[in-house]
Design an enzyme around this catalytic site. Structure first.
Site, PDB file in Angstrom:
ATOM      1  N   ASP A  54       0.835  -1.200   0.000  1.00 44.20           N
ATOM      2  CA  ASP A  54       0.000   0.000   0.000  1.00 44.20           C
ATOM      3  C   ASP A  54       0.872   1.253   0.000  1.00 44.20           C
ATOM      4  OD1 ASP A  54      -2.362   1.852   1.090  1.00 44.20           O
ATOM      5  OD2 ASP A  54      -3.232  -0.088   0.568  1.00 44.20           O
TER       6      ASP A  54
ATOM      7  N   HIS B 116      -3.161   5.971   3.778  1.00 47.35           N
ATOM      8  CA  HIS B 116      -4.033   4.826   3.511  1.00 47.35           C
ATOM      9  C   HIS B 116      -3.465   3.542   4.107  1.00 47.35           C
ATOM     10  CE1 HIS B 116      -6.092   1.783   0.868  1.00 47.35           C
ATOM     11  NE2 HIS B 116      -7.107   2.609   1.061  1.00 47.35           N
TER      12      HIS B 116
ATOM     13  N   SER C 124     -11.921  -1.079   1.336  1.00 43.55           N
ATOM     14  CA  SER C 124     -10.573  -1.440   1.787  1.00 43.55           C
ATOM     15  C   SER C 124     -10.516  -1.522   3.309  1.00 43.55           C
ATOM     16  CB  SER C 124      -9.535  -0.443   1.269  1.00 43.55           C
ATOM     17  OG  SER C 124      -9.777   0.849   1.766  1.00 43.55           O
TER      18      SER C 124
END
Length: 550
Positions: A90, A159, A481
């Protein structure tokens, strides 16, 4: 420009890149780095479409109790992920955040591979690029007054930090935050942004987070290789997605995910995406009376360049003509092998590139790739023609973030909107719902796959979730997610029970999926599995109750 080649199967395909730089991902795939000077305008005519790395976006826009985690942690089983690794490919991680540290202020992160930090001495373990930071280096950084001078890896977007925190962040009583697998340790891959030539080819803006398929493949391979080296089970979270590809779980990235999903001690969890209400999908069948089906595309003002993929179901053969907002007409382009057109619209000042792939290498189905440059605003009309025998066709616009919200299909279809690699049938795929009102996340992508195979698998909380942020902050967020991250933490608890404690030493992704399905909660008014909820909402405590045989 990068390319992904299946060298172990096709030596001829591999040989055509002689002289290019080659980097091996695993025993089947390699990345080739080809100078731009060797890239022809008719790219797809010279290589298979699957060679071009797809581009992926981030899938974001009282949860543990809802999923039975709190009851499980406080039960005699007391599962908290001990001995299990959590893997993330990520945006990196805020390694200074106390939630990723033990009580003695040492790190819970085993290693960080930061693909963005140049290292001319990069080892084969990290595929000769980026920089790897060990637990010892991270601990030294935590103790230092200038930590970034030792480990300069930062999660600028946040994120990755959010997903890692949800899956296994240490309890923060003051913030009322609890991670699912609080005793697990982490392996982190920070992806480097996609190269500009890939963005340019597909029309993705330079100012959005965008990651290339081959870098994600390298990242997953790194996580699996490290887990093997450490002889520990691992739960891997993939919170990225794309509308590129066939939407049936095929292609290089899906292939290695399927391969790693069968390995004992590995669980791979994927978010299904947030495209359900994006109006980015069209499904149609050829109108026999008119001999074509009209697809209307509304392009917003000041739209960036973008691409559309048309996938025709076998046994049909499809072709298109195009009418611009000003009425300029491009006659039907015949469906021929290797057909390529570069079309300039005089009045609209738009250029469109059209590539026909009559038999796409990974699927055997037809692909028509339509790339818009300087698209004029207004209604574009694409008429789709078919052969005598057809079974339907799909068109997909790029995912949210890669295109403005004003560019949509006039008559969209909300189903078959799961982003790749969320169509993978081997991994565990997660959709999101609101744990307060038990409603499906409005933006969640819907199944099934293009050929009606069941996906998503399970639903987990993903609406207004209290999430950790970089810098020790917390906030509310929504997205599939987040659901995938929570399910990754739950999978780590199962891996602790099965692999670490020896209750099921053959446990892999498929078996974990079946364990979780056994414990789901269901709405009696619905039929399962279905396109929105899969097999139901995950309940890890329910899974263990189902094993009692009562």
């Amino acid at each position: 420009m990068d390319g992904i080649v299946e060298y172990a199967v096709s030596s001829q395909e591999y040989a055509r890149y002689a002289g290019a730089t080659i980097n091996f991902i695993n025993n089947k795939y390699a990345t080739v780095y080809v100078p731009l000077s060797r890239i022809p305008e008719k790219l797809i005519g010279s290589i298979a479409y699957s060679v071009i790395p797809k581009l992926f976006a981030l899938l974001d826009l009282v949860s543990l109790e809802e999923m039975g985690v709190i009851r499980l942690q406080s039960s005699p089983l007391s599962l908290k992920g001990s001995g299990v690794l959590l893997g993330f490919v990520d945006t990196g991680i805020d390694y200074l955040n106390p939630m990723f540290q033990n009580a003695d202020k040492t790190t819970r992160i085993v290693s960080i591979w930061d693909q963005t930090i140049v290292n001319m001495q990069a080892s084969p373990d990290i595929f000769y690029y980026g920089t790897e930071y060990t637990k010892e280096q991270i601990n030294a950084a935590i103790q230092s007054e200038e930590p970034l001078s030792i480990v300069p890896s930062i999660d600028e977007i946040g994120h990755g930090t959010t997903l890692a925190g949800l899956a296994g962040g240490f309890t923060d009583v003051t913030a009322d935050f609890y991670g699912a697998a609080q005793l697990s340790e982490y392996l982190i891959v920070k992806l480097k942004p996609a190269k500009s030539n890939g963005r340019t080819y597909f029309g993705v803006p330079d100012n959005v987070a965008c990651y290339a398929e081959n870098d994600i493949m390298f990242g997953i391979a790194y996580l699996v290789n490290m887990a093997k080296k450490l002889n520990r089970p691992i739960a891997i979270c993939i919170g990225l997605g794309t509308n590129q590809g066939s939407h049936e779980g095929l292609g290089p990235l899906n292939d290695i995910i399927a391969d790693y999903s069968t390995q004992v001690g590995a669980a791979i969890i994927i978010a299904v995406g947030n495209e359900g209400n994006a109006m980015h999908h069209f499904f149609g069948k050829i109108d026999e009376a008119a001999a074509y089906t009209l697809v209307e595309l509304e392009v917003g003002e000041n739209e960036n360049n973008f691409s559309i993929e048309l996938w025709g179901n076998t046994p049909g053969t499809y072709s298109i003509d195009i009418i611009s907002p000003s009425g300029e007409y491009i006659p039907r382009i015949p469906a021929r092998i290797g057909e390529f057109r570069s079309i300039r619209f005089l009045f609209d000042e738009t250029i469109i590139y059209v590539d026909y792939v009559i038999v796409e290498a990974q699927t055997g189905d037809e692909l028509i790739l339509i790339r818009f440059r300087n698209p004029a605003p207004g209604i574009w009309k694409i008429r789709v023609y078919g052969s005598k025998i057809t079974s339907g066709f799909h068109l997909w616009l790029p995912v949210r973030g890669f295109i403005s919200d004003k560019t949509v299909f006039v008559s969209p279809n909300q189903f078959t909107t799961i982003t790749d690699p969320g169509n993978n049938l081997s991994a565990i795929t997660a959709t999101a719902y609101n744990p307060i009102n038990q409603a499906l996340f409005l933006e969640a992508s819907r199944g099934y796959t293009r050929y009606e195979q069941i996906n998503p698998d399970l639903a987990a909380p993903g609406v207004n979730i209290y999430t950790p942020l970089p810098g020790g902050q917390h906030g509310l967020a929504s997205g599939t997610s987040l659901a995938a991250a929570l399910m990754t933490g739950i999978s780590a608890l199962l891996l602790e029970w099965g692999i670490v404690r020896g209750n099921d030493r053959s446990m892999d992704t498929y078996q974990i999926k079946k364990y979780l399905i056994r414990g789901v909660k269901r709405n009696p008014a619905l039929t399962y599995p279905n396109r929105e909820w899969g097999y139901g909402t995950v309940d890890i405590y329910g899974t263990f109750e189902s094993l009692r045989g009562e």
